[in-house]
Design a protein around this motif. Structure first.
Motif, mmCIF file in Angstrom:
data_model
loop_
_atom_site.group_PDB
_atom_site.id
_atom_site.type_symbol
_atom_site.label_atom_id
_atom_site.label_comp_id
_atom_site.label_asym_id
_atom_site.label_seq_id
_atom_site.Cartn_x
_atom_site.Cartn_y
_atom_site.Cartn_z
ATOM 1 N N VAL A 14 0.818 -1.208 0.000
ATOM 2 C CA VAL A 14 0.000 0.000 0.000
ATOM 3 C C VAL A 14 0.855 1.264 0.000
ATOM 4 N N GLY A 15 2.154 1.099 0.183
ATOM 5 C CA GLY A 15 3.043 2.238 -0.028
ATOM 6 C C GLY A 15 3.101 2.504 -1.523
ATOM 7 N N VAL A 16 2.741 3.720 -1.943
ATOM 8 C CA VAL A 16 2.696 4.003 -3.382
ATOM 9 C C VAL A 16 4.101 3.826 -3.966
ATOM 10 N N PRO A 17 4.269 2.897 -4.934
ATOM 11 C CA PRO A 17 5.603 2.597 -5.442
ATOM 12 C C PRO A 17 6.271 3.808 -6.082
ATOM 13 N N GLY A 36 -2.620 -1.950 -3.731
ATOM 14 C CA GLY A 36 -2.860 -0.784 -4.574
ATOM 15 C C GLY A 36 -3.526 0.297 -3.737
#
Lengths: 347, 347
Positions: free
Chosen positions: A268-271, A293
């Motif tokens: 859930v960490g935005v890549p 996501g």
């Protein structure tokens, strides 16, 4: 009304702007009671180019409905509501699948059209789908506000990680990242029955809250050392589920280093990367599942409201600083300096 | 005994070698009845460096137990058995999780120690875990042999893709690749209840078998054109599940092009790449799940034997050529030239 705008890296100001108005019959206007600053607000705080018009900030709030458009039926003036960080109709096929962040008619706050939610008033599009009423709540129940506000984004983003990772009773879960989302993921994993919860993080004040939320072990080491420590804690076999709440490549690499054969990495960490290892040597050879996501928090709100109201969960403990909207710029600075984990805004 | 060895690219020979013998009390010796050539055998057939000793080939067989080590209890001389393409103890923690290809004590055929299974006789390590008895079968039931042999690898590799992709009633499934594994994935998706099965492949003789196996649509186009066609067939929304049975980057790119928001890409084509797009623009933004890996076929064999014996499924139709072990070199050449989809070896 007052609202927070960002004009460039490190430059947040409270502006006097026109009150929002109903633009579509499906809109509602909400008067904010509490808002907050998100870890993701720090990305532009680091890198935004100067913009003389400024960008309206914020996407999390709880508040009171002030006015509704003619087609709004599920909320009305005076209702206490939670606004998820994205708006959605809650009826399209993607919403019905439970992926409201991909709603065909929905969208995100922070554009000139929608405004941001770090503001005294906000226009909420698709109010029937987007707003969730908290029955029986009044403006005096201030103790409950922080935890209710986390249902707008941070706790349910952690919850989404755990949900997508199929956390369940008896599983070992490793959470990477001791930010507010990582700690929320710890609490969610505990709620879903995880047996062992290993929190990888090195800020003691944060990992202490992680232990309170349910972490059974804390690993401060990173990289290969951190991976070795997690393997040691899991009998050399690795973790059934890894909840990745950072978004940087080293966290991704740590994830496939600690995950068990047949296990799940849920991000859930935005890549902050587009390409990553997924071949035989990283994911494929061990039958690893990669998932996650943007969290469709809307789908999880109703079931979590009673848990907050009963005091079963208290995810609002991630807020370790409270300021007024006027002091939001200082709140940004405190989060940026890691003096504060997450800042609550009294509006 | 006779056995197939590869000495370099395009160079397969049948050799006279010593019969295998029991080396550990958990071994069994099996006399092969049928073996076959795998798509994965073609990788070294294209690229192997010359090796004067040769490499023993093959990892799929059905046969009759000839001899068992002193600790073997579940099979005995005369039993008709299926040997999965990897050997495993079926008792370690990874096997109990259902991931036998990662068995702590298991391994793969084709080394000098284990030999290959394209041979008259084979030593099967960990026979209690590795061999699955087919009760009531005799050497006269030749009609059933092809389908039973597919439970050694190809059908259950397709099945693994569908299983990991959570194919179920009402789902739309897109299968990428019309090789034997892709066609097996079509049949497995049908068995698991998929409503719409779109097969992406352009060899008509193969896609015809795909239709027989349950494909409702065939898309011959590739790349952007192929993606557009699948989106058109799915109301613009994409496919709930994508089963990727190729392993090359264009197939991966097609996968995230056709998958629906919140959907699953399940890979069983061994990736010929290590890095691939997984960030916001490919997987993360749409909450796509990426899964799959080497198929732990052992875990699926028992449940599929009755379906073959009753004639409910006939996955053996992927064999479109049959030769004797002596003619295995011609079989390799036919598969390499795409004259044959999959070659059965009578041993």
């Amino acid at each position: 009304m007052k609202a927070a705008y960002m004009f460039g890296a490190g430059d947040v100001r409270i502006q006097d702007v026109a009150d929002p108005t109903i633009q579509n019959p499906t809109d509602a206007i909400v008067r904010t009671v509490r808002a907050c600053i998100c870890g993701s607000d720090l990305h532009p705080y680091h890198s935004m180019d100067n913009d003389e018009h400024g960008v309206p900030m914020g996407h999390e709030l709880i508040g009171i409905v002030e006015e509704t458009g003619s087609q709004v039926t599920t909320v009305s003036k005076g209702d206490f509501v939670i606004a998820p960080f994205s708006f959605s109709d809650n009826t399209c096929s993607f919403c019905r699948d439970g992926f409201h962040t991909a709603c065909k008619h929905g969208g995100f706050y922070g554009s000139p059209e929608t405004g941001g939610l770090q503001a005294e008033l906000s226009r909420i599009p698709l109010a029937d789908g987007s707003l969730v009423k908290v029955p029986g709540l009044s403006e005096n129940d201030t103790d409950l506000f922080p935890s209710l506000l986390t249902l707008s984004d941070v706790y349910l983003t952690g919850y989404h990680a755990a949900h997508m990772g199929h956390v369940q009773a008896g599983k070992t879960v490793t959470v990477i990242g001791d930010g507010a989302v990582g700690l929320s993921a710890v609490l969610a994993a505990k709620q879903l029955g995880a047996e062992q919860i290993i929190l990888m993080g090195r800020h003691t004040s944060r990992t202490d809250l992680g232990r309170e939320f349910g972490a059974t072990d804390v690993v401060a080491e990173r990289g290969e050392e951190g991976v070795a420590k997690v393997l040691e804690l899991t009998g050399g076999e690795g973790s059934h589920v890894v909840l990745e709440a950072v978004g940087h490549m080293p966290a991704y690499e740590q994830s496939y280093g600690v995950v068990r054969t047949g296990g799940v990495i849920s991000r859930v960490g935005v890549p902050q990367y587009e390409e990553a290892p997924v071949g035989f040597g990283s994911l494929f050879g061990k039958n690893i599942t990669l998932t996650g996501g943007p969290a469709p928090v809307r789908v999880y709100i109703e079931q979590n409201i009673p848990l907050v109201l009963e005091g079963t969960i208290n995810p609002g403990k991630v807020f370790d600083r409270t300021v007024t909207l006027d002091d939001a710029p200082a709140g940004y600075a405190a989060m940026d300096a890691r003096e504060a984990l997450k800042v609550l805004l009294i509006v």
